[in-house]
Design a protein around this motif. Structure first.
Motif, mmCIF file in Angstrom:
data_model
loop_
_atom_site.group_PDB
_atom_site.id
_atom_site.type_symbol
_atom_site.label_atom_id
_atom_site.label_comp_id
_atom_site.label_asym_id
_atom_site.label_seq_id
_atom_site.Cartn_x
_atom_site.Cartn_y
_atom_site.Cartn_z
ATOM 1 N N ARG A 167 39.738 44.048 14.193
ATOM 2 C CA ARG A 167 38.541 43.389 14.716
ATOM 3 C C ARG A 167 38.630 42.070 14.254
ATOM 4 O O ARG A 167 38.633 41.360 13.289
ATOM 5 N N HIS A 212 35.342 35.796 22.996
ATOM 6 C CA HIS A 212 34.167 36.440 22.155
ATOM 7 C C HIS A 212 33.405 34.972 21.615
ATOM 8 O O HIS A 212 32.996 35.054 20.377
ATOM 9 N N SER A 270 39.415 53.011 21.741
ATOM 10 C CA SER A 270 39.854 51.796 20.903
ATOM 11 C C SER A 270 41.193 51.532 21.280
ATOM 12 O O SER A 270 42.189 52.330 21.362
ATOM 13 N N LYS A 271 41.561 50.433 22.044
ATOM 14 C CA LYS A 271 42.731 49.754 22.349
ATOM 15 C C LYS A 271 43.564 49.692 20.921
ATOM 16 O O LYS A 271 44.764 50.037 21.276
ATOM 17 N N SER A 309 38.185 43.822 27.743
ATOM 18 C CA SER A 309 37.647 45.232 27.391
ATOM 19 C C SER A 309 37.428 45.840 28.578
ATOM 20 O O SER A 309 37.523 47.042 28.319
ATOM 21 N N GLN A 310 37.014 45.266 29.323
ATOM 22 C CA GLN A 310 36.523 46.222 30.692
ATOM 23 C C GLN A 310 37.769 46.514 31.552
ATOM 24 O O GLN A 310 37.875 47.479 32.220
ATOM 25 N N TYR A 365 40.664 47.349 30.185
ATOM 26 C CA TYR A 365 41.189 48.269 29.434
ATOM 27 C C TYR A 365 40.480 49.658 29.716
ATOM 28 O O TYR A 365 40.831 50.626 29.981
ATOM 29 N N LYS A 366 39.116 49.484 29.737
ATOM 30 C CA LYS A 366 38.272 50.881 30.277
ATOM 31 C C LYS A 366 38.819 51.277 31.546
ATOM 32 O O LYS A 366 38.945 52.432 31.996
#
Length: 412
Positions: A83, A89, A230-231, A276-277, A279-280
């Protein structure tokens, strides 16, 4: 000297240890800390846990009768391989900076005055502001390093945190040799491996009720993944492997434990451009091909029972870290198949207690999983070796003794 020792053991003179916990989830860090606190000699130590955020972990500690304070509702400043804040971010980065300034200005002082600890025990590397204030108030700091630091983009944040830990800590306590590397040859370093409580992770635990509840046959080959979505822990990797495994073992089931939310956030209609999107979207696409063979367990508190009901525990991490499920599986006499990354080689003896495999070598993943799922004798033999290894290296009694020795050396 004996008079001092007697005074130290008197109930009225118990040493107050303030543990500061950063996380929101019910993962390895809060569970490891819980087992440590429960094992402490309460005639000598008075533990108090300050939570930065309200969470399942906070509720769990309360239910176990542990003295809990907070939540503080302020972000820490994370920079571990699991993290850390990237360029996309900026809102979290500046929120963390602002939070750290508040902690330095008055928040830490408020809590230290209220709790009056004899020693502060930080449960992660991200709590530099808390350490700084404790240092200025001459409160000793035991700094638990639970994950390897991230290199980031230019190494600046890593260098800063490395120096903060070195300056403000009384003892640096990494959970494995790999995580101690930034402070190589520093006399403050004392490696104390994470541990498992054999009373909780009892390999003879009954799983009949769990199997009935989940409508699972004990004869169905079951793989357990404890990483949720979780990637870093390898969700996409396990789905890629499992999709291929079903070609040779169509009756296999994949159990997914942990938080799993594939809903997409519509941020200015640019959701597909956020990592993150994206990846989903990838996970969702491949899940559609295997979902009939996948069982989502959500956030589980009966981890030992879930492990006992499974045949193999898989840890396909994309980032090296101390994966707690590996040692928990060992205590349950279950073999593991794990990505060949540091420090996982400190937790697994390749070919004996489990398998260490290159992340992208799907052929080998499938071969080893297939063997462990269809060859019961081989599975049991490897599981017993894992049990022997983990009980000797990661038992909670040893960990508590080492930590108590550290406290005594500081406080006496």
């Amino acid at each position: 000297m004996s008079a001092i020792f007697c005074s130290f053991n008197m109930k009225s003179n118990k040493k107050k240890i303030l543990y500061i916990h950063h996380g929101k989830g019910l993962g390895g860090a809060p569970l490891s800390l819980l087992y440590l606190i429960e094992g402490l000699n309460k005639n000598i130590y008075d533990p108090v846990v300050l939570f930065l955020h309200n969470s399942e972990a906070m509720d769990l500690y309360k239910s176990r009768g542990i003295n809990v304070e907070g939540p503080v509702d302020i972000l820490d400043f994370p920079h571990s391989k699991i993290r850390w804040y990237r360029l996309y971010h900026p809102h979290l980065f500046f929120k963390s900076i602002f939070g750290s300034l508040k902690i330095l200005h008055n928040v830490a002082d408020f809590w230290y005055k209220k709790i009056k600890p004899d020693l502060v025990h930080l449960n992660t590397s991200s709590l530099s502001a808390w350490a700084s204030v404790a240092y200025k108030k001459n409160i000793p700091v035991v700094w638990h390093i639970r994950e390897p630091l991230s290199d980031g983009y230019f190494g600046i944040r890593k260098k800063l945190i490395t120096n903060f830990v070195k300056k403000y800590s009384t003892v640096i306590m990494p959970i494995c040799k790999n995580d101690s590397k930034p402070w190589k040859n520093n006399k403050k370093v004392c490696v104390v491996y994470n541990s498992v409580d054999e009373k909780i992770f009892d390999k003879n635990i009954l799983v009949k009720d769990f199997l009935i509840e989940k409508k699972l046959s004990k004869f169905v080959p079951k793989i357990l993944f404890l990483g949720g979505l979780s990637k870093e822990k390898g969700t996409l990797v396990i789905f890629e492997i499992f999709r291929r495994l079903l070609n040779v073992l169509p009756q296999a089931k994949l159990l997914i434990a942990g938080y799993f939310d594939l809903s997409l956030k519509n941020v200015f209609n640019l959701k597909r451009y956020f990592p993150s999107q994206r990846y989903k979207i990838k996970v969702k696409k491949i899940l559609g091909q295997v979902e009939k063979s996948v069982l989502f367990l959500g956030s589980v508190k009966n981890v030992s029972q879930v492990i006992a009901a499974s045949d193999v525990i898989i840890v396909p991490s994309t980032v090296g870290h101390f994966a707690r499920p590996v040692i928990e599986a060992g205590f349950m006499s279950k073999p593991v198949v794990v990505t060949n990354l540091l420090p996982l080689d400190e937790l697994v003896i390749n070919g004996k207690t489990g398998f260490l495999i290159n992340k992208n070598d799907y052929k080998v993943w499938i071969e080893k999983l297939h063997t462990l799922l269809i060859n019961k004798k081989f599975n049991e033999k490897m599981g017993e070796k894992a049990f022997e290894y983990c009980v000797n290296k990661f038992n909670v009694e040893d960990q508590v003794k080492k930590v108590e020795d550290i406290y005594k050396n500081i406080l006496l």
